[in-house]
Write an enzyme that holds these catalytic residues in place. Structure first.
Site, PDB file in Angstrom:
ATOM      1  N   TYR A 163       0.857  -1.188   0.000  1.00 36.07           N
ATOM      2  CA  TYR A 163       0.000   0.000   0.000  1.00 36.07           C
ATOM      3  C   TYR A 163       0.889   1.233   0.000  1.00 36.07           C
ATOM      4  O   TYR A 163       1.802   1.354   0.820  1.00 36.07           O
ATOM      5  CB  TYR A 163      -0.898  -0.005   1.243  1.00 36.07           C
ATOM      6  CG  TYR A 163      -1.767   1.214   1.390  1.00 36.07           C
ATOM      7  CD1 TYR A 163      -2.831   1.446   0.525  1.00 36.07           C
ATOM      8  CD2 TYR A 163      -1.531   2.138   2.416  1.00 36.07           C
ATOM      9  CE1 TYR A 163      -3.641   2.565   0.667  1.00 36.07           C
ATOM     10  CE2 TYR A 163      -2.342   3.260   2.570  1.00 36.07           C
ATOM     11  CZ  TYR A 163      -3.393   3.464   1.691  1.00 36.07           C
ATOM     12  OH  TYR A 163      -4.201   4.569   1.837  1.00 36.07           O
TER      13      TYR A 163
ATOM     14  N   ASP B 131       9.290   2.741  -0.540  1.00 34.24           N
ATOM     15  CA  ASP B 131       8.259   3.327   0.314  1.00 34.24           C
ATOM     16  C   ASP B 131       8.576   2.942   1.754  1.00 34.24           C
ATOM     17  O   ASP B 131       8.272   1.846   2.210  1.00 34.24           O
ATOM     18  CB  ASP B 131       6.879   2.812  -0.091  1.00 34.24           C
ATOM     19  CG  ASP B 131       5.762   3.439   0.738  1.00 34.24           C
ATOM     20  OD1 ASP B 131       6.055   4.048   1.788  1.00 34.24           O
ATOM     21  OD2 ASP B 131       4.592   3.303   0.344  1.00 34.24           O
TER      22      ASP B 131
ATOM     23  N   LYS C 114       5.324   9.042   9.003  1.00 35.62           N
ATOM     24  CA  LYS C 114       5.120   8.480  10.342  1.00 35.62           C
ATOM     25  C   LYS C 114       6.187   8.913  11.346  1.00 35.62           C
ATOM     26  O   LYS C 114       6.097   9.988  11.925  1.00 35.62           O
ATOM     27  CB  LYS C 114       4.976   6.959  10.256  1.00 35.62           C
ATOM     28  CG  LYS C 114       3.752   6.525   9.437  1.00 35.62           C
ATOM     29  CD  LYS C 114       3.516   5.046   9.529  1.00 35.62           C
ATOM     30  CE  LYS C 114       2.387   4.602   8.614  1.00 35.62           C
ATOM     31  NZ  LYS C 114       1.054   5.017   9.048  1.00 35.62           N
TER      32      LYS C 114
END
Length: 431
Positions: free
Chosen positions: A143, A238, A271
């Site tokens: 994702y 990612d 994050k």
């Protein structure tokens, strides 16, 4: 006694789609009523009924120090007094980027944004602009945010590109997105043989946290790097989830230990680097990054990019996790949790497999760790739902979805781990 979580959920559903502002929070996969958080401190949060939970989602990864860390709180409070947002450059943006460049030498330049989705979407546009190519590779089960071109499921074959996984995404938007099976080297090689000269990039989660916890094998990652180099495509890592979470130097530093000279071309971060504030980033080599406006033709902009309060939060967090011994201690705590859960499941005769790296972990109700999305999907969903609610009843909060990774913070104690393992042992015995 009135359940205030249910009261709030009923109220929320009248004005917010599904009662939540991000789908997984709705407990649709596991059933029941979401917990509405009232406050959090250290390794815990308290719900609307004032029940305390040991928190293993940590805002889905950012809270690597735990909630309300004194040094981070002080930095945020001080920054807020100077102003919430300026829409103009600040020195702190430079300081944060310089800190990131020290941790990940694969990057020469970084652009700050506000969310992982924004960073992933911008990295994709940059890869296409820098290479002059349109096609991309992603992997089933990975994702990369909810940008249209990345909300794709696998097509019917290597010559067929993906299909949208969300309503509202026209087929033509994903016609250049090729979706492959994770950890499948043969398929990877065939895809490059067919499309290599048209590929702008290969985008990958090095540890797929949206399959719970699935590592890209070292041979697979090595081949990804070789093929991208051979065909002139950019390797986009990612690391929104893994960045400064699985190691101080992120997942790319873990792979560099096994693959000499290994580097991605572009890195996507989020994050942890924001410490809980809305902050993300993407970066790469100078020649690629200089394709971005105002230097180059690839446009990207953001009103709140480099927000002064968010950068203060991120800088303070990076400072704390860079202290000697932090990651050794975090890794040991996470490993003790995974080992404890594995032993408890074995004692109860429950099929179980688990893995971890740094402060990130995942487990499956399967006898061995899966290597791709198809295998992940064979994990026992009804049994997981019973485990989830059994732990919830005992004050342990894990991700309310079978396919999401978990996170340990520096605030989790040996007693927290022991209490969690004991709670899990009780639930395993009843499965």
């Amino acid at each position: 006694m009135t359940d205030l979580n249910q009261t709030l959920f009923d109220r929320a559903r009248q004005v917010i789609p599904g009662g939540v502002n991000s789908p997984v929070r709705a407990f649709r996969a596991v059933g029941g009523t979401p917990r509405f958080v009232k406050r959090a401190q250290g390794a815990y949060f308290w719900d609307a009924n004032d029940k305390r939970y040991i928190d293993y989602i940590g805002s889905w990864g950012p809270m690597i120090l735990g909630h309300g860390h004194p040094a981070v709180l002080e930095a945020v409070q001080k920054a807020a007094l100077d102003g919430f947002s300026f829409g103009a450059p600040t020195e702190r943006e430079i300081q944060l980027v310089e800190a990131l460049l020290k941790l990940m030498p694969s990057m020469d330049m970084v652009r700050l944004v506000s969310s992982g989705t924004e960073a992933g979407m911008s990295a994709l546009r940059l890869a296409r602009g820098a290479t002059g190519r349109s096609k991309i590779i992603k992997f089933e089960g990975c994702y990369h945010g909810h940008a249209d071109a990345l909300l794709v499921k696998a097509g019917s074959g290597l010559a067929t590109f993906g299909n949208p996984t969300s309503a509202g995404v026209p087929p033509e938007v994903v016609q250049h997105t090729l979706v492959l099976e994770y950890n499948n080297i043969t398929q990877l090689e065939e895809a490059f043989a067919l499309h290599g000269k048209e590929l702008a990039c290969l985008m990958i989660e090095p540890i797929a946290g949206n399959m719970n916890f699935v590592r890209a094998s070292v041979p697979f990652m090595k081949r990804c790097r070789e093929l991208c180099t051979q065909y002139g495509a950019l390797l986009v890592f990612d690391e929104v989830m893994t960045g400064c979470r699985v190691a101080l130097g992120s997942a790319q530093s873990v792979y560099a230990k096994s693959i000499p000279g290994f580097e991605p071309d572009v890195t996507v971060l989020g994050k942890v680097i924001g410490g809980g504030m809305p902050l993300a980033a993407f970066g790469g080599k100078r020649a690629v990054m200089e394709q971005l406006a105002p230097l180059g033709p690839v446009y990207q902009a953001g009103t709140l990019s480099g927000n002064p309060v968010a950068t203060a939060c991120g800088l303070a967090t990076l400072h704390e996790i860079s202290k000697p011994g932090f990651f050794d201690a975090l890794s040991a705590t996470t490993r003790s949790l995974v080992d404890g859960l594995t032993q408890a499941a074995a004692k109860a005769g429950v099929p179980f497999s688990a893995d971890c790296e740094g402060g990130m972990f995942g487990f499956f109700l399967l006898p061995e760790l899966p290597q791709n999305y198809a295998k992940v999907m064979t994990s026992d969903s009804p049994k997981f739902n019973k485990l989830f609610h059994g732990l919830l009843d005992r004050g342990v909060y894990i991700a309310p979805a079978l396919y999401e990774a978990g996170f340990v913070s520096g605030a989790h104690t040996a007693q927290d781990i022991a209490d969690t393992v004991q709670a899990a042992a009780e639930v395993f015995a009843s499965l």
